[in-house]
Each structure stands twice: as structure tokens, then as C-alpha cells.
Enzyme design. Structure first.
Site, PDB file in Angstrom:
ATOM      1  N   SER A  80     -76.264 -39.901  37.957  1.00 43.27           N
ATOM      2  CA  SER A  80     -76.705 -40.761  36.851  1.00 43.27           C
ATOM      3  C   SER A  80     -76.502 -42.225  37.219  1.00 43.27           C
ATOM      4  O   SER A  80     -75.890 -42.536  38.248  1.00 43.27           O
ATOM      5  CB  SER A  80     -75.869 -40.404  35.611  1.00 43.27           C
ATOM      6  OG  SER A  80     -76.131 -41.274  34.539  1.00 43.27           O
ATOM      7  N   ASP A 112     -65.639 -32.497  41.045  1.00 44.17           N
ATOM      8  CA  ASP A 112     -64.910 -33.230  40.009  1.00 44.17           C
ATOM      9  C   ASP A 112     -63.854 -34.078  40.716  1.00 44.17           C
ATOM     10  O   ASP A 112     -62.977 -33.526  41.395  1.00 44.17           O
ATOM     11  CB  ASP A 112     -64.249 -32.227  39.047  1.00 44.17           C
ATOM     12  CG  ASP A 112     -63.587 -32.917  37.853  1.00 44.17           C
ATOM     13  OD1 ASP A 112     -63.086 -34.052  38.014  1.00 44.17           O
ATOM     14  OD2 ASP A 112     -63.575 -32.318  36.765  1.00 44.17           O
ATOM     15  N   VAL A 113     -63.930 -35.389  40.561  1.00 43.94           N
ATOM     16  CA  VAL A 113     -63.041 -36.268  41.336  1.00 43.94           C
ATOM     17  C   VAL A 113     -61.573 -36.143  40.921  1.00 43.94           C
ATOM     18  O   VAL A 113     -60.692 -36.695  41.570  1.00 43.94           O
ATOM     19  CB  VAL A 113     -63.483 -37.759  41.291  1.00 43.94           C
ATOM     20  CG1 VAL A 113     -64.838 -37.942  41.944  1.00 43.94           C
ATOM     21  CG2 VAL A 113     -63.464 -38.307  39.861  1.00 43.94           C
ATOM     22  N   ASN A 147     -67.687 -43.917  42.945  1.00 43.35           N
ATOM     23  CA  ASN A 147     -68.394 -44.488  41.801  1.00 43.35           C
ATOM     24  C   ASN A 147     -68.154 -43.729  40.497  1.00 43.35           C
ATOM     25  O   ASN A 147     -68.263 -44.306  39.422  1.00 43.35           O
ATOM     26  CB  ASN A 147     -69.898 -44.506  42.156  1.00 43.35           C
ATOM     27  CG  ASN A 147     -70.785 -44.648  40.941  1.00 43.35           C
ATOM     28  OD1 ASN A 147     -70.936 -45.746  40.403  1.00 43.35           O
ATOM     29  ND2 ASN A 147     -71.360 -43.532  40.469  1.00 43.35           N
ATOM     30  N   TYR A 155     -58.886 -48.387  30.134  1.00 39.55           N
ATOM     31  CA  TYR A 155     -59.975 -48.642  31.103  1.00 39.55           C
ATOM     32  C   TYR A 155     -59.612 -49.860  31.972  1.00 39.55           C
ATOM     33  O   TYR A 155     -59.765 -49.828  33.201  1.00 39.55           O
ATOM     34  CB  TYR A 155     -61.282 -48.878  30.332  1.00 39.55           C
ATOM     35  CG  TYR A 155     -62.524 -48.979  31.192  1.00 39.55           C
ATOM     36  CD1 TYR A 155     -63.217 -47.833  31.589  1.00 39.55           C
ATOM     37  CD2 TYR A 155     -63.029 -50.215  31.601  1.00 39.55           C
ATOM     38  CE1 TYR A 155     -64.369 -47.928  32.373  1.00 39.55           C
ATOM     39  CE2 TYR A 155     -64.174 -50.312  32.380  1.00 39.55           C
ATOM     40  CZ  TYR A 155     -64.844 -49.172  32.754  1.00 39.55           C
ATOM     41  OH  TYR A 155     -65.983 -49.266  33.528  1.00 39.55           O
ATOM     42  N   LYS A 182     -59.191 -49.703  36.078  1.00 42.55           N
ATOM     43  CA  LYS A 182     -60.070 -50.489  36.962  1.00 42.55           C
ATOM     44  C   LYS A 182     -59.277 -51.552  37.738  1.00 42.55           C
ATOM     45  O   LYS A 182     -59.595 -51.851  38.893  1.00 42.55           O
ATOM     46  CB  LYS A 182     -61.204 -51.126  36.152  1.00 42.55           C
ATOM     47  CG  LYS A 182     -62.196 -50.095  35.581  1.00 42.55           C
ATOM     48  CD  LYS A 182     -62.888 -49.310  36.682  1.00 42.55           C
ATOM     49  CE  LYS A 182     -64.038 -48.472  36.180  1.00 42.55           C
ATOM     50  NZ  LYS A 182     -64.711 -47.724  37.261  1.00 42.55           N
ATOM     51  N   THR A 206     -76.509 -47.714  31.220  1.00 44.77           N
ATOM     52  CA  THR A 206     -76.571 -46.440  31.952  1.00 44.77           C
ATOM     53  C   THR A 206     -76.293 -45.348  30.918  1.00 44.77           C
ATOM     54  O   THR A 206     -76.372 -45.599  29.716  1.00 44.77           O
ATOM     55  CB  THR A 206     -75.474 -46.351  33.043  1.00 44.77           C
ATOM     56  OG1 THR A 206     -74.204 -46.446  32.402  1.00 44.77           O
ATOM     57  CG2 THR A 206     -75.597 -47.422  34.101  1.00 44.77           C
TER      58      THR A 206
HETATM   59  N1  LIG Z   1     -72.265 -49.201  32.801  1.00 47.32           N
HETATM   60  C1  LIG Z   1     -71.416 -50.201  32.773  1.00 47.32           C
HETATM   61  O1  LIG Z   1     -71.475 -51.059  31.889  1.00 47.32           O
HETATM   62  C2  LIG Z   1     -70.332 -50.327  33.811  1.00 47.32           C
HETATM   63  C3  LIG Z   1     -69.691 -51.558  33.961  1.00 47.32           C
HETATM   64  C4  LIG Z   1     -68.714 -51.694  34.928  1.00 47.32           C
HETATM   65  C5  LIG Z   1     -68.383 -50.618  35.739  1.00 47.32           C
HETATM   66  N2  LIG Z   1     -69.032 -49.427  35.572  1.00 47.32           N
HETATM   67  C6  LIG Z   1     -68.637 -48.323  36.419  1.00 47.32           C
HETATM   68  O2  LIG Z   1     -69.749 -47.845  37.151  1.00 47.32           O
HETATM   69  C7  LIG Z   1     -69.513 -46.485  37.534  1.00 47.32           C
HETATM   70  C8  LIG Z   1     -70.765 -45.658  37.250  1.00 47.32           C
HETATM   71  O3  LIG Z   1     -70.939 -45.583  35.851  1.00 47.32           O
HETATM   72  P1  LIG Z   1     -72.384 -45.612  35.150  1.00 47.32           P
HETATM   73  O4  LIG Z   1     -72.388 -46.818  34.272  1.00 47.32           O
HETATM   74  O5  LIG Z   1     -73.448 -45.420  36.140  1.00 47.32           O
HETATM   75  O6  LIG Z   1     -72.232 -44.357  34.148  1.00 47.32           O
HETATM   76  P2  LIG Z   1     -72.988 -42.942  34.101  1.00 47.32           P
HETATM   77  O7  LIG Z   1     -72.303 -42.177  33.014  1.00 47.32           O
HETATM   78  O8  LIG Z   1     -74.460 -43.151  33.970  1.00 47.32           O
HETATM   79  O9  LIG Z   1     -72.654 -42.295  35.524  1.00 47.32           O
HETATM   80  C9  LIG Z   1     -71.358 -41.833  35.822  1.00 47.32           C
HETATM   81  C10 LIG Z   1     -71.450 -40.505  36.541  1.00 47.32           C
HETATM   82  O10 LIG Z   1     -70.118 -40.070  36.844  1.00 47.32           O
HETATM   83  C11 LIG Z   1     -70.053 -38.673  36.603  1.00 47.32           C
HETATM   84  N3  LIG Z   1     -68.675 -38.261  36.337  1.00 47.32           N
HETATM   85  C12 LIG Z   1     -67.948 -38.427  35.207  1.00 47.32           C
HETATM   86  N4  LIG Z   1     -66.751 -37.852  35.343  1.00 47.32           N
HETATM   87  C13 LIG Z   1     -66.699 -37.307  36.578  1.00 47.32           C
HETATM   88  C14 LIG Z   1     -65.743 -36.581  37.314  1.00 47.32           C
HETATM   89  N5  LIG Z   1     -64.542 -36.273  36.763  1.00 47.32           N
HETATM   90  N6  LIG Z   1     -66.028 -36.192  38.575  1.00 47.32           N
HETATM   91  C15 LIG Z   1     -67.235 -36.474  39.134  1.00 47.32           C
HETATM   92  N7  LIG Z   1     -68.199 -37.141  38.477  1.00 47.32           N
HETATM   93  C16 LIG Z   1     -67.931 -37.559  37.222  1.00 47.32           C
HETATM   94  C17 LIG Z   1     -70.948 -38.444  35.398  1.00 47.32           C
HETATM   95  O11 LIG Z   1     -71.357 -37.068  35.313  1.00 47.32           O
HETATM   96  C18 LIG Z   1     -72.088 -39.401  35.673  1.00 47.32           C
HETATM   97  O12 LIG Z   1     -73.136 -38.770  36.379  1.00 47.32           O
HETATM   98  C19 LIG Z   1     -68.265 -46.033  36.765  1.00 47.32           C
HETATM   99  O13 LIG Z   1     -67.136 -46.074  37.606  1.00 47.32           O
HETATM  100  C20 LIG Z   1     -68.145 -47.088  35.681  1.00 47.32           C
HETATM  101  O14 LIG Z   1     -66.820 -47.227  35.205  1.00 47.32           O
HETATM  102  C21 LIG Z   1     -70.002 -49.263  34.647  1.00 47.32           C
END
Ligand SMILES: NC(=O)c1ccc[n+]([C@@H]2O[C@H](COP(=O)([O-])OP(=O)(O)OC[C@H]3O[C@@H](n4cnc5c(N)ncnc54)[C@H](O)[C@@H]3O)[C@@H](O)[C@H]2O)c1
Length: 271
Positions: free
Chosen positions: A12, A59-60, A86, A150, A154, A185
Site C-alpha cells: 500500500s 509481519d515485521v 517502511n 507515534y 519514529k 495513503t
Molecule cells: N501517510 C503519512 O502521512 C505518513 C507520514 C509520515 C510517515 N509515514 C510512514 O510511512 C510508512 C508507510 O505508511 P503509508 O502512509 O504508506 O501507510 P499505508 O497504511 O498505506 O501502508 C502501510 C503498509 O504497512 C503494512 N503493515 C502494517 N503493519 C504491518 C506489520 N506489522 N508488518 C508488515 N506490514 C505491516 C500495511 O498492511 C500497509 O500495507 C509508515 O512507516 C508510516 O508511519 C506516513
């Protein structure tokens, strides 16, 4: 030989966009997530972009699944050149409202998931003199209100990345940490917090981003190429970080005002 990249949370959002950005360069991709459907869709898009690879559910939180994934990379690709830690989840709520279970859940995925990813893949990175890209967040640097678990997870990812940058230079392993602000997202799907109002507020923040996950993947690709360690994809984030380094108290005051506003909104039931 073609280069090889592994990505966690590749089913995703940003993980998928990073996969597609490197796919356009012809890299071979090892894609993992807890969502099988998400992984299949990313693989389909990767193939459409002219690249290939394999998917593996992982699963991480579970170190044995990460070491099995590293083993699969060795068997199928003969090693790995870049790992992208990620996978992540969203959470919110004022400190007084968060349970210890909320803390454990957040730290287990967003911080320990990255620690375990780095550890499981270190032997392969030592062989390839590869690179680690850890996805943190601006929350690591700015500590916004009502997301302390969170923020801490981070900030831990940034501290881990700084530690590895220093320790792994001798092995010629590159380290990068990415701190995006909010962007749209499916992150809200994973949200865990005490009130629906908080979830709605986070939803609004995600929608407010001037740049997309694909823009962020492009920026990461460019900055990793330039050897930049700390990657801040949002212009506003870069400005805010500079400001905080010059005058931290001003930022604390602003965040405290924001906390007051959030509390008032939650109290009045409006979003
Ligand atoms: N979207 C934002 O605003 C934002 C901002 C800063 C940082 N981030 C970071 O970016 C990264 C990606 O997030 P995103 O926004 O694309 O969200 P997203 O939910 O679209 O994608 C995250 C993916 O991680 C997977 N996931 C969740 N738990 C998991 C686990 N235990 N093991 C393996 N996979 C797992 C989910 O199934 C999903 O496919 C994350 O680390 C998030 O914290 C996102």
C-alpha cells in the site's frame, strides 16, 4: 547483475510507490506486507512497469518471519542491495488517554519492526555493501500533540538510523532516514486511538498534503542517489525543522497551542 531491493509494508501507500519507482529502474523487488491482496496488486503494478520480483507475507513484529524473508532474498536473488523498512501504523490520543497496550502495539511495529528488519538483513547488506532506508516521520523531529507513542517510535527510528550511520560506515553500508509530513495513503485504516474524533483529525491532516506518496518516492530516489542521510520530502517540513533547530521554544509553544485547539475541538464534538 541487476540490483535488488526489499521493501516492508509494500502492499500500500508509500511502500508501493517506492517499489514502483525502483521498478522503473529495472531493479528486482522483494516485497513484503501483512496484506496478501495489497502485495499481489503491487506485484501486478511492478510487472506492468516492466520489472519483476517476488512477494512474501511478513509481519515485521515477528523476527523469524523477517529472517525467513532475508533467506528468501538470498535464495531467489543471491542477496540484497537496498532494504526499505517502511511498514508502519498510525496512532493518536493524548498521553493520559493512551493505554500501555497502545504503546506496546505502536513500538512493536513502528520501532521494533525497523530494528528487526535491520538486524535480519545485516548479513546480506555486509556482503553487498548495500543501503538501509528507514521510513520515520516528521513526528520524530517535531513531536506534534496527541501522538506521543507515534512520536517516540519514529524518534527511535531516527536515533537507530543515526547509530547505524556511524557504526556501519566501516562496513560501507549506507544509511538513510526519511521524515515525511502527513500525506494521503491508507494509513488511517490502521489507526489506533481512544476516540473517533482523533481519527477524523488525523484523516484531515493526511488529506492536507500538497504532495503525494508517488512524489515522496521520487524525492527519496533522488536524495538516496545524492547520498543524503536525513531526507525531508515536504518543503514545509524542511522549513519547520530549520526553525526548530534555531528556536525550539517557539515550536514547543506552537505545538502547545495546537494541543489546546485539538482539546477544544474534541470537547465541542466538532471536527
Ligand atoms: N501517510 C503519512 O502521512 C505518513 C507520514 C509520515 C510517515 N509515514 C510512514 O510511512 C510508512 C508507510 O505508511 P503509508 O502512509 O504508506 O501507510 P499505508 O497504511 O498505506 O501502508 C502501510 C503498509 O504497512 C503494512 N503493515 C502494517 N503493519 C504491518 C506489520 N506489522 N508488518 C508488515 N506490514 C505491516 C500495511 O498492511 C500497509 O500495507 C509508515 O512507516 C508510516 O508511519 C506516513
Amino acid at each position: 547483475m541487476q540490483n535488488r531491493i526489499m521493501i516492508t509494508g509494500a502492499g500500500s501507500g508509500l511502500g508501493r510507490e517506492i517499489a514502483l519507482r525502483w521498478a522503473r529502474e529495472g531493479w528486482r523487488l522483494a516485497l513484503s506486507d501483512v496484506s496478501d491482496a495489497g502485495l499481489q496488486e503491487t506485484l501486478r503494478l511492478v510487472r506492468e512497469a516492466g520489472a519483476d520480483g517476488f512477494v512474501q507475507r511478513c509481519d515485521v513484529r515477528d523476527y523469524s518471519q523477517l529472517t525467513a524473508f532475508a533467506q528468501a532474498c538470498e535464495q531467489k536473488f543471491g542477496g540484497i542491495d537496498i532494504i526499505v523498512n517502511n511498514a508502519g501504523v498510525a496512532s493518536g490520543g493524548f498521553f493520559g488517554e493512551l493505554s500501555l497496550e497502545d504503546w506496546d502495539w505502536q513500538i512493536a511495529i513502528n520501532l521494533m519492526g525497523v530494528v528487526k528488519g535491520c538486524k535480519a538483513f545485516l548479513p546480506l547488506l555486509e556482503q553487498s555493501k548495500g543501503k538501509i532506508i528507514n521510513i520515520a516521520s516528521m513526528a520524530a523531529l517535531m513531536q506534534g500533540p496527541a501522538m506521543s507513542n507515534y512520536n517516540v517510535a519514529k524518534a527511535g527510528v531516527v536515533a537507530l538510523s543515526e547509530s547505524l550511520l556511524i557504526e556501519l560506515r566501516q562496513q560501507e553500508i549506507g544509511v538513510h532516514v526519511v521524515c515525511p509530513s502527513f500525506f494521503q495513503t491508507n494509513l488511517l485504516d490502521s489507526f489506533r486511538g481512544p476516540t473517533p474524533a482523533m481519527k477524523a483529525q488525523v484523516g484531515k491532516l493526511l488529506e492536507s498534503s500538497p504532495i503525494s506518496a508517488s512524489d515522496i518516492a521520487e524525492y527519496i530516489f533522488d536524495q538516496v542517489g545524492k547520498g543524503e542521510f536525513m531526507i525531508l520530502p515536504h518543503e514545509q517540513g524542511r522549513m519547520a525543522w530549520q526553525l526548530k533547530q534555531k528556536n525550539p521554544q517557539m515550536l514547543y509553544d506552537e505545538m502547545a497551542n495546537m494541543a489546546d485547539k485539538m482539546r477544544a475541538k474534541a470537547k465541542s464534538g466538532k471536527d
